[in-house]
Design an enzyme around this catalytic site. Structure first.
Site: not given
Length: 468
Positions: A220-225, A242, A276
């Site tokens: 998912g998103s970088t922010a959520t990661g 990822e 992605c």
């Protein structure tokens, strides 16, 4: 006997659940259950209780179950693809819904065929050391909405192969597809080896901090990661992240544009750009700039877009309004910044509320939002360059580093350029091509950890050194 879409929905749709609508038509697909944190805790406890017996089967015993599960997915491929098309929006044909379900089958079979054996790292008279890999235990799998079934299999198949058990949390946008897939898998698997827990962000947040989850896989998103990494810190949970990509491609001077145009197009617009590791910014040498722009625009005009259940279509809607708005904003910003909109550029309202046509954005510069931000949709900025070093510097200039590509008919020049690009995967004369035996993962802001093949199996294990 193969199930129909109605059969699958009867198994996963609940009367009082949250409604899920087809992004192409707005029609109701079904109602998803919304589980609670307490439901998640119960699922984690159930799969943990089932894990020792599952691990105890050994690779051969687990392989038998997994191959049967793959057979059942294949037997039900058409119904799964049609449900996926209705919920996610992607067309049945082209590199879309049927392709995705087929990839689920191929990945399961390939992954289940693998086995980790002890690695002898030192063999001396006074030191024989072996590296063993044991199942991590319980794996949490949080998936996205763009390739919901395929990425679920990427997470589940290696975990089950090595002897882990799994709790799956699907995206809120595509929960029915994933629940249906897990139902089909569980027709072959022992009870409680794989559980699915649909729900909102509270479920994902609890998984990130859950003391009963030994390994967490997130796409998912970088922010959520980053939020997951912070939440998991107290438990030192092992992570595979990822995250977002903003993949650059470089077309070297002297390239046969006609020979590569269609691969360039699908590298960017696979799944209507909602991938992605899609090509999201294309650097083209000034000597061939207009040729590449014209070739992509011509292909865009020839690719039918519309309702995914129409067999003629190969491009579909944006899956949700939030993503539609991002694409529309970035294109409008590019236009306001002086970029040339070669094709597309306005919502395709005649098709439906969430359709945006393939948009080629020319005469655009680094620093423009559509170049620097991940658009995750059917809009491609094409950036002119005069010096290869300049293009490489620009390609490496962003924090996103999932994939990249080089396009050239000179193998030595292509390889030399590819080795200078900062990305987890670099392709030559293709973009986004993946294989179940080839490791895949991001670097920099695109995350860490590897999936696929032997490295993917290792990622869902814990290493143990045995020395005698």
């Amino acid at each position: 006997m193969p199930q129909t879409v109605t059969d699958l929905l009867d198994r996963v749709s609940v009367e009082d659940g949250r409604p899920i609508h087809d992004p192409a038509t707005g029609e109701l697909v079904g109602h998803t259950a919304e589980h609670t944190v307490e439901d998640l805790d119960a699922a984690v406890a159930a799969v943990r209780a089932a894990q020792p017996a599952w691990a105890g089967l050994g690779y051969a015993g687990r392989r038998e179950y997994l191959m049967r599960a793959a057979d059942l997915v294949e037997e039900n491929a058409e119904a799964l693809a049609r449900l996926l098309s209705r919920e996610q929006g992607k067309p049945l044909n082209g590199p879309n819904a049927r392709f995705e379900v087929g990839a689920c089958v191929a990945w399961m079979r390939a992954t289940a065929s693998l086995e980790l054996t002890p690695e002898v790292v030192v063999d001396e008279p006074d030191n024989h050391s072996e590296l063993h890999y044991r199942p991590a235990g319980v794996v949490g799998a949080i998936g996205p909405w763009n390739w919901p079934m395929m990425i679920t299999i990427w997470q589940v198949a290696p975990a089950l192969t090595v002897g882990d058990t799994v709790v799956v949390k699907p995206s809120e946008y595509t929960p029915l597809s994933v629940q249906a897939l897990v139902c089909v898998l569980n027709d072959a698997l022992p009870a409680d080896v794989c559980r699915v827990v649909p729900g909102g962000r509270d479920i994902g947040a609890r998984m990130a901090e859950h003391p009963g989850i030994d390994k967490l896989m997130f796409t998912g998103s970088t922010a959520t990661g980053k939020a997951i990494a912070r939440s998991s810190a107290d438990n030192l949970t092992r992570l595979t992240l990822e995250l977002g990509g903003n993949d650059a491609g470089i077309v070297l001077p002297g390239t046969d544009v006609a020979a590569h145009a269609e691969d360039l197009f699908w590298g960017a617009f696979l799944n209507t750009g909602q991938t992605c590791a899609a090509l999201k910014r294309l650097y083209v040498h000034e000597s061939q700039y207009e040729e590449v722009v014209d070739a992509l625009a011509g292909l865009a005009a020839s690719m039918p877009m519309g309702n995914g259940l129409d067999e003629a279509n190969v491009l579909g809607p944006l899956q949700n309004k939030q993503q539609f708005d991002i694409v529309a904003r970035l294109v409008q910003d590019a236009r306001s910044s002086g970029a040339r909109i070669v094709t597309g550029g306005e919502p395709a309202a005649e098709l439906g509320d969430l359709f945006y046509p393939v948009t080629i954005v020319a005469d655009v510069l680094d620093g423009t939002a559509i170049v620097d931000e991940e658009q995750f949709g059917p809009a491609l900025p094409v950036i002119r360059y005069s010096d290869v070093d300049e293009a490489i510097e620009a390609a490496n200039g962003l924090d996103a580093a999932l994939g990249a590509s080089v396009w050239s008919d000179d193998p030595e020049a292509a390889r030399a350029t590819a080795l200078r690009l900062e990305a987890g995967s670099v392709w030559i004369n293709k973009h986004g091509g993946i294989h179940p035996m080839v490791p895949f993962g991001g670097i920099k802001g695109s995350g860490y950890g590897l999936e696929f093949g032997v490295e993917g199996l290792k990622s869902v294990c814990v290493p143990v050194v045995l020395t005698s």
